[in-house]
Scaffold this motif. Structure first.
Motif, PDB file in Angstrom:
ATOM      1  N   PRO A  97       0.886  -1.194  -0.408  1.00 20.52           N
ATOM      2  CA  PRO A  97      -0.027   0.113   0.098  1.00 20.52           C
ATOM      3  C   PRO A  97       0.418   1.560  -0.491  1.00 20.52           C
ATOM      4  O   PRO A  97       1.889   1.335   0.767  1.00 20.52           O
ATOM      5  N   SER A  98       0.292   2.573  -0.211  1.00 16.65           N
ATOM      6  CA  SER A  98       0.938   3.451  -0.564  1.00 16.65           C
ATOM      7  C   SER A  98       1.167   3.982   0.960  1.00 16.65           C
ATOM      8  O   SER A  98       2.234   5.042   1.479  1.00 16.65           O
ATOM      9  N   ARG A  99      -0.088   3.699   1.911  1.00 15.38           N
ATOM     10  CA  ARG A  99       0.005   4.038   3.469  1.00 15.38           C
ATOM     11  C   ARG A  99      -0.966   3.389   3.907  1.00 15.38           C
ATOM     12  O   ARG A  99      -1.609   2.709   3.543  1.00 15.38           O
ATOM     13  N   ASP A 100      -0.488   3.231   5.110  1.00 17.01           N
ATOM     14  CA  ASP A 100      -1.377   1.985   6.420  1.00 17.01           C
ATOM     15  C   ASP A 100      -1.262   2.860   8.428  1.00 17.01           C
ATOM     16  O   ASP A 100      -0.084   3.304   8.235  1.00 17.01           O
ATOM     17  N   ILE A 101      -1.952   2.165   8.439  1.00 17.04           N
ATOM     18  CA  ILE A 101      -2.129   3.075   9.782  1.00 17.04           C
ATOM     19  C   ILE A 101      -2.048   1.278  10.276  1.00 17.04           C
ATOM     20  O   ILE A 101      -3.653   0.638  10.288  1.00 17.04           O
ATOM     21  N   CYS A 102      -1.770   0.626  11.332  1.00 18.36           N
ATOM     22  CA  CYS A 102      -1.246  -0.390  11.970  1.00 18.36           C
ATOM     23  C   CYS A 102      -1.683  -0.893  12.916  1.00 18.36           C
ATOM     24  O   CYS A 102      -1.279   0.360  14.263  1.00 18.36           O
ATOM     25  N   GLN A 103      -1.869  -1.236  13.526  1.00 18.35           N
ATOM     26  CA  GLN A 103      -2.103  -1.915  15.597  1.00 18.35           C
ATOM     27  C   GLN A 103      -0.419  -2.540  15.791  1.00 18.35           C
ATOM     28  O   GLN A 103       0.044  -3.311  15.358  1.00 18.35           O
ATOM     29  N   ARG A 104      -0.263  -1.783  16.659  1.00 17.99           N
ATOM     30  CA  ARG A 104       1.207  -3.497  17.699  1.00 17.99           C
ATOM     31  C   ARG A 104       0.921  -4.153  17.039  1.00 17.99           C
ATOM     32  O   ARG A 104      -0.263  -5.157  17.988  1.00 17.99           O
ATOM     33  N   GLY A 105       1.352  -5.041  16.842  1.00 13.68           N
ATOM     34  CA  GLY A 105       2.188  -6.477  17.730  1.00 13.68           C
ATOM     35  C   GLY A 105       0.737  -7.014  16.098  1.00 13.68           C
ATOM     36  O   GLY A 105       1.335  -8.331  15.772  1.00 13.68           O
ATOM     37  N   THR A 106       0.434  -5.987  15.044  1.00  9.27           N
ATOM     38  CA  THR A 106      -0.299  -6.873  14.279  1.00  9.27           C
ATOM     39  C   THR A 106       1.581  -7.388  12.671  1.00  9.27           C
ATOM     40  O   THR A 106       2.763  -6.450  12.854  1.00  9.27           O
ATOM     41  N   SER A 107       1.124  -7.723  11.505  1.00  7.49           N
ATOM     42  CA  SER A 107       2.569  -7.648  10.955  1.00  7.49           C
ATOM     43  C   SER A 107       1.913  -6.919   9.368  1.00  7.49           C
ATOM     44  O   SER A 107       0.632  -7.167   9.053  1.00  7.49           O
ATOM     45  N   LEU A 108       2.265  -6.718   8.460  1.00  7.77           N
ATOM     46  CA  LEU A 108       1.658  -5.499   6.829  1.00  7.77           C
ATOM     47  C   LEU A 108       2.949  -6.507   5.682  1.00  7.77           C
ATOM     48  O   LEU A 108       4.403  -6.022   6.437  1.00  7.77           O
ATOM     49  N   THR A 109       2.520  -6.072   4.781  1.00  6.74           N
ATOM     50  CA  THR A 109       3.002  -6.788   3.423  1.00  6.74           C
ATOM     51  C   THR A 109       3.143  -6.189   2.387  1.00  6.74           C
ATOM     52  O   THR A 109       2.249  -5.628   2.853  1.00  6.74           O
ATOM     53  N   ILE A 110       4.264  -5.334   2.990  1.00  5.62           N
ATOM     54  CA  ILE A 110       4.338  -4.543   1.177  1.00  5.62           C
ATOM     55  C   ILE A 110       4.356  -5.193   0.040  1.00  5.62           C
ATOM     56  O   ILE A 110       5.932  -5.675  -0.408  1.00  5.62           O
ATOM     57  N   GLN A 111       3.864  -4.916  -1.309  1.00  3.40           N
ATOM     58  CA  GLN A 111       4.530  -5.522  -2.670  1.00  3.40           C
ATOM     59  C   GLN A 111       4.811  -4.310  -2.437  1.00  3.40           C
ATOM     60  O   GLN A 111       4.899  -2.996  -3.448  1.00  3.40           O
ATOM     61  N   CYS A 112       5.764  -4.626  -4.376  1.00  2.77           N
ATOM     62  CA  CYS A 112       6.871  -4.000  -4.664  1.00  2.77           C
ATOM     63  C   CYS A 112       6.877  -4.663  -6.555  1.00  2.77           C
ATOM     64  O   CYS A 112       7.138  -6.092  -6.616  1.00  2.77           O
ATOM     65  N   GLN A 113       6.079  -4.027  -7.584  1.00  3.39           N
ATOM     66  CA  GLN A 113       6.400  -4.090  -8.489  1.00  3.39           C
ATOM     67  C   GLN A 113       7.075  -3.767  -9.727  1.00  3.39           C
ATOM     68  O   GLN A 113       6.828  -2.259  -9.886  1.00  3.39           O
ATOM     69  N   VAL A 114       7.441  -4.153 -10.160  1.00  4.84           N
ATOM     70  CA  VAL A 114       8.630  -3.633 -11.522  1.00  4.84           C
ATOM     71  C   VAL A 114       8.367  -3.897 -12.596  1.00  4.84           C
ATOM     72  O   VAL A 114       7.944  -4.947 -12.814  1.00  4.84           O
ATOM     73  N   ASP A 115       8.658  -2.945 -13.415  1.00  4.42           N
ATOM     74  CA  ASP A 115       8.067  -3.028 -15.300  1.00  4.42           C
ATOM     75  C   ASP A 115       8.870  -3.447 -15.851  1.00  4.42           C
ATOM     76  O   ASP A 115       9.111  -3.646 -17.521  1.00  4.42           O
ATOM     77  N   SER A 116      10.190  -3.798 -15.172  1.00  7.96           N
ATOM     78  CA  SER A 116      10.980  -4.760 -16.736  1.00  7.96           C
ATOM     79  C   SER A 116      11.808  -5.979 -15.388  1.00  7.96           C
ATOM     80  O   SER A 116      11.847  -5.463 -14.362  1.00  7.96           O
ATOM     81  N   GLN A 117      12.701  -6.506 -16.125  1.00 11.61           N
ATOM     82  CA  GLN A 117      12.467  -7.769 -15.429  1.00 11.61           C
ATOM     83  C   GLN A 117      14.106  -6.610 -14.216  1.00 11.61           C
ATOM     84  O   GLN A 117      15.362  -6.503 -15.610  1.00 11.61           O
ATOM     85  N   VAL A 118      14.626  -7.154 -13.545  1.00 10.35           N
ATOM     86  CA  VAL A 118      15.825  -6.681 -12.920  1.00 10.35           C
ATOM     87  C   VAL A 118      16.716  -7.541 -11.883  1.00 10.35           C
ATOM     88  O   VAL A 118      15.576  -8.663 -11.585  1.00 10.35           O
ATOM     89  N   THR A 119      17.670  -7.876 -11.487  1.00 11.71           N
ATOM     90  CA  THR A 119      18.370  -8.663 -11.467  1.00 11.71           C
ATOM     91  C   THR A 119      18.354  -9.143  -9.108  1.00 11.71           C
ATOM     92  O   THR A 119      17.488  -9.286  -8.376  1.00 11.71           O
ATOM     93  N   MET A 120      18.523  -7.505  -9.338  1.00  9.78           N
ATOM     94  CA  MET A 120      18.316  -7.183  -7.951  1.00  9.78           C
ATOM     95  C   MET A 120      17.192  -6.111  -7.671  1.00  9.78           C
ATOM     96  O   MET A 120      17.158  -4.833  -8.081  1.00  9.78           O
ATOM     97  N   MET A 121      16.617  -5.877  -6.497  1.00  9.48           N
ATOM     98  CA  MET A 121      15.651  -5.554  -6.005  1.00  9.48           C
ATOM     99  C   MET A 121      16.397  -4.939  -4.309  1.00  9.48           C
ATOM    100  O   MET A 121      16.364  -6.119  -3.310  1.00  9.48           O
ATOM    101  N   PHE A 122      15.977  -3.842  -3.648  1.00  3.57           N
ATOM    102  CA  PHE A 122      16.551  -3.037  -2.325  1.00  3.57           C
ATOM    103  C   PHE A 122      15.052  -2.835  -1.767  1.00  3.57           C
ATOM    104  O   PHE A 122      14.732  -2.344  -2.512  1.00  3.57           O
ATOM    105  N   TRP A 123      15.526  -3.468  -0.652  1.00  2.00           N
ATOM    106  CA  TRP A 123      14.193  -2.662   0.224  1.00  2.00           C
ATOM    107  C   TRP A 123      14.813  -1.245   1.263  1.00  2.00           C
ATOM    108  O   TRP A 123      15.918  -2.219   1.662  1.00  2.00           O
ATOM    109  N   TYR A 124      13.882  -0.374   1.902  1.00  2.00           N
ATOM    110  CA  TYR A 124      14.881   0.816   2.431  1.00  2.00           C
ATOM    111  C   TYR A 124      13.927   0.917   3.219  1.00  2.00           C
ATOM    112  O   TYR A 124      12.309   1.080   3.413  1.00  2.00           O
TER     113      TYR A 124
END
Lengths: 111, 113
Positions: free
Chosen positions: B8-35
């Motif tokens: 999601p572009s933004r989210d408000i979450c409760q303590r103790g829960t988990s959130l999954t962020i998705q990243c889609q690229v329009d071309s094939q790439v060898t490495m992707m980084f999370w900052y």
């Protein structure tokens, strides 16, 4: 480990004034990159410098890489309100395997 | 240049829960980084997402807290597990372009209450 420091942390200028941010690395860099992040936005690549003493210009922006490849600067001539944002330098160490970001300089421009 | 979509572009979450962020690229790439970018701070590399193998984590980040998937060359997910208010940050996906410069997604702004 490699550290990249930027000064100043914040800068307020009047529109039309010049602005400079400085970047210093604890180790020699193979290259240095500069990014701009507008408020609420994501970092956007501006330029990369590779050679010792290199100077590159993009319109009102001038980028320099130090002779020792341990420091860099970004100078903006005659700032405009569109220049508002945070400017980050990021350097690759000579091992070339990790990009380390500086702390950023937040530029605010008063119209 | 690469076009990177994050959600999601933004989210408000409760303590103790988990959130999954998705990243889609329009071309094939060898490495992707999370900052991660904490409020008013710089960018800190969490991990490098490798296709077909486990992610490589930077010092201070562990797989149990930030599990990453990389099922193919255009997609990755980052999960922030068992969240606390200290996890409130912008999480950014990025890829490397031809000169070694990074292209970033628009970021996922996470607030943990």
């Amino acid at each position: 480990g490699q550290q990249v420091m930027q000064i100043p942390q914040y800068q307020h200028v009047q529109e039309g004034e010049d602005f400079t941010t400085y970047c210093n690395s604890s180790t020699t860099l193979s290259n240095i990159q500069w990014y701009k992040q507008r408020p609420g936005g994501h970092p956007v690549f501006l330029i990369q410098l590779v050679k010792s003493g290199e100077v590159k210009k993009q319109k009102r922006l001038t980028f320099q890489f130090g002779e020792a490849k341990k420091n860099s600067s970004l100078h903006i001539t005659a700032t405009q309100t569109t220049d508002v944002g945070t400017y980050f330098c990021a350097g690759f160490g000579n091992a070339g395997n990790m990009l380390t970001f500086g702390g950023g300089t937040r530029l605010m421009v008063k119209p | 240049s690469a076009v990177i979509s994050q959600k999601p572009s933004r989210d408000i979450c409760q303590r103790g829960t988990s959130l999954t962020i998705q990243c889609q690229v329009d071309s094939q790439v060898t490495m992707m980084f999370w900052y991660r970018q904490q409020p008013g701070q710089s960018l800190t590399l969490i991990a490098t997402a490798n296709q077909g193998s486990e992610a490589t984590y930077e010092s201070g980040f562990v797989i149990d807290k930030f599990p990453i998937s990389r099922p193919n060359l255009t997609f990755s997910t980052l999960t922030v597990s068992n969240m606390s208010p200290e996890d409130s940050s912008i999480y950014l996906c990025s890829v490397v372009a031809g000169l070694g410069e990074l292209f970033f997604g628009e970021g996922s702004r996470l607030t943990v209450l």
